[in-house]
Design an enzyme around this catalytic site. Structure first.
Site, short mmCIF file in Angstrom:
data_model
loop_
_atom_site.label_atom_id
_atom_site.label_comp_id
_atom_site.label_asym_id
_atom_site.label_seq_id
_atom_site.Cartn_x
_atom_site.Cartn_y
_atom_site.Cartn_z
CG HIS A 148 16.24 -30.74 16.40
ND1 HIS A 148 17.30 -30.90 17.26
CD2 HIS A 148 15.52 -29.71 16.91
CE1 HIS A 148 17.22 -30.01 18.24
NE2 HIS A 148 16.15 -29.27 18.04
CG ASP A 197 13.41 -36.43 16.41
OD1 ASP A 197 12.63 -36.39 17.39
OD2 ASP A 197 14.14 -35.49 16.09
CD GLN A 241 8.24 -30.37 17.87
OE1 GLN A 241 7.11 -30.11 18.27
NE2 GLN A 241 9.31 -29.77 18.37
CE LYS A 256 11.29 -30.73 21.84
NZ LYS A 256 11.54 -29.33 21.47
CB CYS A 305 18.00 -26.94 16.65
SG CYS A 305 18.35 -26.06 18.17
N1 PMP Z 1 13.98 -33.42 17.52
C1 PMP Z 1 13.05 -32.51 17.26
C2 PMP Z 1 12.20 -32.67 16.03
C3 PMP Z 1 12.87 -31.44 18.13
O1 PMP Z 1 11.91 -30.53 17.88
C4 PMP Z 1 13.70 -31.33 19.28
C5 PMP Z 1 13.56 -30.16 20.24
N2 PMP Z 1 13.45 -28.93 19.64
C6 PMP Z 1 14.65 -32.31 19.50
C7 PMP Z 1 14.76 -33.35 18.61
C8 PMP Z 1 15.56 -32.28 20.69
O2 PMP Z 1 14.83 -32.40 21.86
P1 PMP Z 1 15.52 -32.15 23.29
O3 PMP Z 1 16.26 -30.87 23.18
O4 PMP Z 1 14.37 -32.10 24.23
O5 PMP Z 1 16.42 -33.33 23.55
#
Ligand code: PMP
Length: 427
Positions: free
Chosen positions: A149, A222, A225, A248, A385
């Site tokens: 991401h 990270d 998910q 999430k 993203c």
């Molecule tokens: N890493 C992953 C794998 C994600 O799916 C996301 C959110 N789509 C993020 C990081 C970023 O999370 P946040 O926008 O809540 O900080």
């Protein structure tokens, strides 16, 4: 959940929360109440209804999860009758709120098998990764992967790290054999997603940690998910940093966490200054509080942290093994149905955690998303993203359906009906 579906979700979870912040049990024991027949967990989530009371088929839980009533009520209580600041007040309401905030830290830490003095509350995963990228005392080479991401790419670039990129296996998992070949003594950090937000692919965290440690690097995971979908135990995973977002995980927005080994946090300087993170301030010199407070400058997200603690209890009450099995069943059914359509490409490995990305020949994912919206089905369409991954897949966008613990067979059926309609319209 449809009538007759043999759900791996065995029981309804305990709601968690409740009055008296100081008496929070850890961890919450599951409540063995049988499932609401035919409804699964949907009734706990008011967000899953349209304004007219009909079901909304929400298949965008990887972007953000709907909230159970237990969390909504805990947030309302914390911002209403219980509300006060934390850590500074001499009056009893503030002392009670401080207990609630620190109990939330214990609950969130316990949820991932960590200690409370190793858990920093952040705004979310993005801020947690930025914290490490900026504050880790030694900057150098970081090994990322092609599926990361943007929030696990851009912070490293901005903070001045030298980025290396680990390729993927042909089916879309981080290629740890390649990582093994690429890693050198120059690498300071390895930062990989536990579960891909596009492909749902799973990382063997234990092996990634061993590979990183073999060259003297640290592993940041990270876990955005992963925490809503899999049992996570940071001690058993052997990772060094674990980052995730509360929204999430069925909790509020504006709250997340960085878990890190205590000795690493101890060695890290603060990255933002302000109130609450200091020991003593003079104009000549300031000394800092120990972690985790050192990394929580300013008035924290009190209400949101309390809401996240309750979300962790709610999810733990259902059980992550059960949630994972339930989502795996839905993923398998959707993948199988999509495989039967000769104009559909399904991305990612067979075994994935709750997320399915696909593309239909001749239908842009945004058009598909719009048609599905008319059918009360919400999916995500775009690059998610993860632009480097889109490049690797050779597409500009995908359609993505992602499940939550409340998703059911009816959601899959509604999605498939909508896809059929889109194919007819564009066909
Ligand atoms: N890493 C992953 C794998 C994600 O799916 C996301 C959110 N789509 C993020 C990081 C970023 O999370 P946040 O926008 O809540 O900080």
């Amino acid at each position: 959940m449809s009538e007759g579906m043999d759900s791996p979700l065995p029981f309804r979870g305990g709601a968690g929360g409740g009055a008296g912040y100081e008496t929070v049990p850890l961890p919450t024991a599951p409540t063995p109440t049988p499932p609401l027949k035919g409804r699964g967990y949907r009734d706990d989530f008011p967000g899953l209804l349209n304004a007219d009371g009909t079901p909304w088929h929400y298949l965008d839980s990887a972007a953000t999860a709907q909230k159970p009533r237990a969390v909504i009520e805990a947030v309302a209580r914390a911002i209403g009758p219980d509300y006060a600041t934390v850590h500074r007040g001499v009056y009893s309401r503030s002392a009670e709120m401080t207990l609630g905030y620190e109990a939330a830290r214990r609950r969130v830490a316990a949820f991932i098998g960590g200690r409370e003095d190793e858990l920093v509350f952040t705004r979310g995963a993005t801020e947690a990764i930025n914290l490490v990228a900026y504050s880790y005392p030694q900057k150098g080479r970081v090994l990322l992967s092609e599926l990361e991401h943007h929030s696990n790419v851009v912070p490293w670039q901005l903070a001045g790290w030298q980025v290396d990129v680990c390729p993927l296996t042909p089916d879309g998992r981080i290629d740890l054999d390649a990582a093994e070949r690429m890693l050198t003594k120059d690498h300071v950090m390895v930062a990989f997603a536990h579960v891909s937000n596009v492909l749902g692919s799973l990382l063997d965290v234990r092996r990634a940690a061993d590979l990183a440690h073999a060259v003297g690097a640290k592993l940041l995971v990270d876990g955005c998910q992963a925490v809503p979908r899999l049992p996570v135990d940071v001690a058993a995973l052997h990772c060094d940093f674990y980052a995730f977002s509360g929204h999430k995980l069925y909790g509020p927005t504006g709250i997340g966490a960085l878990w890190a080994r205590r000795e690493l946090l101890d060695a890290m300087p603060p990255w933002q200054g302000g109130g609450a993170m200091i020991e003593r301030v003079t104009f000549e010199k300031t000394t800092f509080a120990p972690p985790p407070q050192r990394f929580e400058a300013g008035t924290p997200a009190i209400v949101e942290a309390i809401g996240l603690g309750v979300a962790c209890d709610y999810v733990a009450g259902i059980g992550l093994e059960a949630i994972h099995a339930h989502e795996a069943t839905l993923v398998a059914r959707l993948r199988e149905a999509l495989r039967g359509m000769n104009d559909v490409t399904v991305f990612g490995p067979e075994e994935s955690a709750g997320i399915v990305s696909f593309a239909i020949d001749g239908i842009h994912p945004h058009d598909l998303g719009t048609i599905l919206d008319e059918e009360s089905v919400a999916i995500r369409a775009g690059h998610h993203c993860a632009q480097p991954l889109m490049e690797r897949l050779g597409v500009s966008a995908t359609a993505r359906a992602s499940f939550g613990l409340y998703s059911d067979e009816d959601d899959v059926a509604a999605l498939l009906r909508g896809i059929e309609r889109a194919r007819r319209i564009f066909g």
